[in-house]
Design a protein around this motif. Sequence first.
Motif, PDB file in Angstrom:
ATOM      1  N   ASN A 244      27.618 122.853  59.320  1.00 37.75           N
ATOM      2  CA  ASN A 244      26.858 121.869  58.550  1.00 37.75           C
ATOM      3  C   ASN A 244      27.690 120.684  58.085  1.00 37.75           C
ATOM      4  O   ASN A 244      27.134 119.661  57.715  1.00 37.75           O
ATOM      5  N   SER A 245      29.008 120.800  58.098  1.00 38.82           N
ATOM      6  CA  SER A 245      29.839 119.695  57.626  1.00 38.82           C
ATOM      7  C   SER A 245      29.683 118.462  58.523  1.00 38.82           C
ATOM      8  O   SER A 245      29.710 117.328  58.041  1.00 38.82           O
ATOM      9  N   LYS A 246      29.499 118.680  59.831  1.00 38.69           N
ATOM     10  CA  LYS A 246      29.282 117.561  60.757  1.00 38.69           C
ATOM     11  C   LYS A 246      27.967 116.850  60.420  1.00 38.69           C
ATOM     12  O   LYS A 246      27.885 115.630  60.433  1.00 38.69           O
ATOM     13  N   LYS A 247      26.941 117.630  60.113  1.00 35.43           N
ATOM     14  CA  LYS A 247      25.647 117.069  59.742  1.00 35.43           C
ATOM     15  C   LYS A 247      25.764 116.244  58.461  1.00 35.43           C
ATOM     16  O   LYS A 247      25.247 115.135  58.372  1.00 35.43           O
ATOM     17  N   ILE A 248      26.467 116.808  57.498  1.00 40.82           N
ATOM     18  CA  ILE A 248      26.628 116.127  56.209  1.00 40.82           C
ATOM     19  C   ILE A 248      27.422 114.834  56.377  1.00 40.82           C
ATOM     20  O   ILE A 248      27.078 113.802  55.796  1.00 40.82           O
ATOM     21  N   ARG A 249      28.467 114.860  57.191  1.00 42.00           N
ATOM     22  CA  ARG A 249      29.261 113.647  57.438  1.00 42.00           C
ATOM     23  C   ARG A 249      28.410 112.554  58.092  1.00 42.00           C
ATOM     24  O   ARG A 249      28.508 111.384  57.744  1.00 42.00           O
ATOM     25  N   ALA A 250      27.573 112.946  59.046  1.00 38.45           N
ATOM     26  CA  ALA A 250      26.706 111.970  59.717  1.00 38.45           C
ATOM     27  C   ALA A 250      25.702 111.373  58.729  1.00 38.45           C
ATOM     28  O   ALA A 250      25.459 110.160  58.734  1.00 38.45           O
ATOM     29  N   LEU A 251      25.128 112.208  57.881  1.00 36.57           N
ATOM     30  CA  LEU A 251      24.189 111.720  56.865  1.00 36.57           C
ATOM     31  C   LEU A 251      24.890 110.796  55.878  1.00 36.57           C
ATOM     32  O   LEU A 251      24.360 109.741  55.508  1.00 36.57           O
ATOM     33  N   ASP A 252      26.094 111.181  55.441  1.00 32.00           N
ATOM     34  CA  ASP A 252      26.871 110.340  54.517  1.00 32.00           C
ATOM     35  C   ASP A 252      27.171 108.977  55.137  1.00 32.00           C
ATOM     36  O   ASP A 252      27.116 107.947  54.460  1.00 32.00           O
ATOM     37  N   SER A 253      27.480 108.977  56.425  1.00 32.33           N
ATOM     38  CA  SER A 253      27.772 107.730  57.123  1.00 32.33           C
ATOM     39  C   SER A 253      26.538 106.827  57.167  1.00 32.33           C
ATOM     40  O   SER A 253      26.627 105.620  56.914  1.00 32.33           O
ATOM     41  N   LEU A 254      25.373 107.408  57.463  1.00 28.00           N
ATOM     42  CA  LEU A 254      24.123 106.637  57.488  1.00 28.00           C
ATOM     43  C   LEU A 254      23.818 106.076  56.103  1.00 28.00           C
ATOM     44  O   LEU A 254      23.501 104.887  55.963  1.00 28.00           O
ATOM     45  N   ILE A 255      23.951 106.902  55.084  1.00 30.36           N
ATOM     46  CA  ILE A 255      23.685 106.456  53.716  1.00 30.36           C
ATOM     47  C   ILE A 255      24.638 105.329  53.332  1.00 30.36           C
ATOM     48  O   ILE A 255      24.233 104.336  52.725  1.00 30.36           O
ATOM     49  N   GLY A 256      25.901 105.453  53.721  1.00 29.25           N
ATOM     50  CA  GLY A 256      26.885 104.405  53.428  1.00 29.25           C
ATOM     51  C   GLY A 256      26.524 103.077  54.073  1.00 29.25           C
ATOM     52  O   GLY A 256      26.621 102.024  53.436  1.00 29.25           O
ATOM     53  N   LEU A 257      26.101 103.110  55.338  1.00 26.84           N
ATOM     54  CA  LEU A 257      25.687 101.875  56.023  1.00 26.84           C
ATOM     55  C   LEU A 257      24.502 101.227  55.315  1.00 26.84           C
ATOM     56  O   LEU A 257      24.459 100.009  55.145  1.00 26.84           O
ATOM     57  N   ILE A 258      23.552 102.048  54.912  1.00 24.75           N
ATOM     58  CA  ILE A 258      22.358 101.519  54.244  1.00 24.75           C
ATOM     59  C   ILE A 258      22.720 100.917  52.888  1.00 24.75           C
ATOM     60  O   ILE A 258      22.229  99.844  52.525  1.00 24.75           O
ATOM     61  N   GLN A 259      23.579 101.583  52.156  1.00 23.14           N
ATOM     62  CA  GLN A 259      23.956 101.087  50.823  1.00 23.14           C
ATOM     63  C   GLN A 259      24.735  99.774  50.891  1.00 23.14           C
ATOM     64  O   GLN A 259      24.692  98.982  49.961  1.00 23.14           O
ATOM     65  N   LYS A 260      25.425  99.533  51.995  1.00 24.68           N
ATOM     66  CA  LYS A 260      26.184  98.280  52.154  1.00 24.68           C
ATOM     67  C   LYS A 260      25.315  97.134  52.670  1.00 24.68           C
ATOM     68  O   LYS A 260      25.743  95.984  52.666  1.00 24.68           O
ATOM     69  N   PHE A 261      24.106  97.439  53.131  1.00 25.43           N
ATOM     70  CA  PHE A 261      23.236  96.417  53.722  1.00 25.43           C
ATOM     71  C   PHE A 261      22.852  95.393  52.661  1.00 25.43           C
ATOM     72  O   PHE A 261      22.377  95.745  51.586  1.00 25.43           O
ATOM     73  N   PRO A 262      23.054  94.101  52.926  1.00 24.14           N
ATOM     74  CA  PRO A 262      22.828  93.050  51.917  1.00 24.14           C
ATOM     75  C   PRO A 262      21.350  92.614  51.819  1.00 24.14           C
ATOM     76  O   PRO A 262      20.956  91.594  52.350  1.00 24.14           O
TER      77      PRO A 262
END
Length: 115
Positions: free
Chosen positions: A67-85
């Motif tokens: 599950n750590s791979k899944k969580i890392r992928a989700l964290d990466s997606l959330i990070g991209l969205i949070q940086k979107f201006p």
Amino acid sequence: RAGSEHDEEFHGEGYQEGYAEGSHVGVVEGRRYGSLHGAKIGSEIGSYLGFALTWQCLLQNCTDEKNSKKIRALDSLIGLIQKFPYEDPTYDKLQEDLEKIRGKFKQVCRIKLLF
């Protein structure tokens, strides 16, 4: 000759009025299109964020390697969205960043999230 000057004067006034009206219509149409397009992008990104946050919550107590791979992928997606201006419509890499988010979402969807 006097008639020619008179015609030019009317032509000039007509041009100015037409230009002003066209500019106004262009601004109104541009705003309408921008609002509609912005709303679509906001809705799309919002759905990705809701999806990712929900799965992040469901997986938060699953700390095994699988599950750590899944969580890392989700964290990466959330990070991209949070940086979107969202507040900057003139952001020059808006389309590029939107494509990155779409790509990351597709990547997350390919991972089997079910237990």
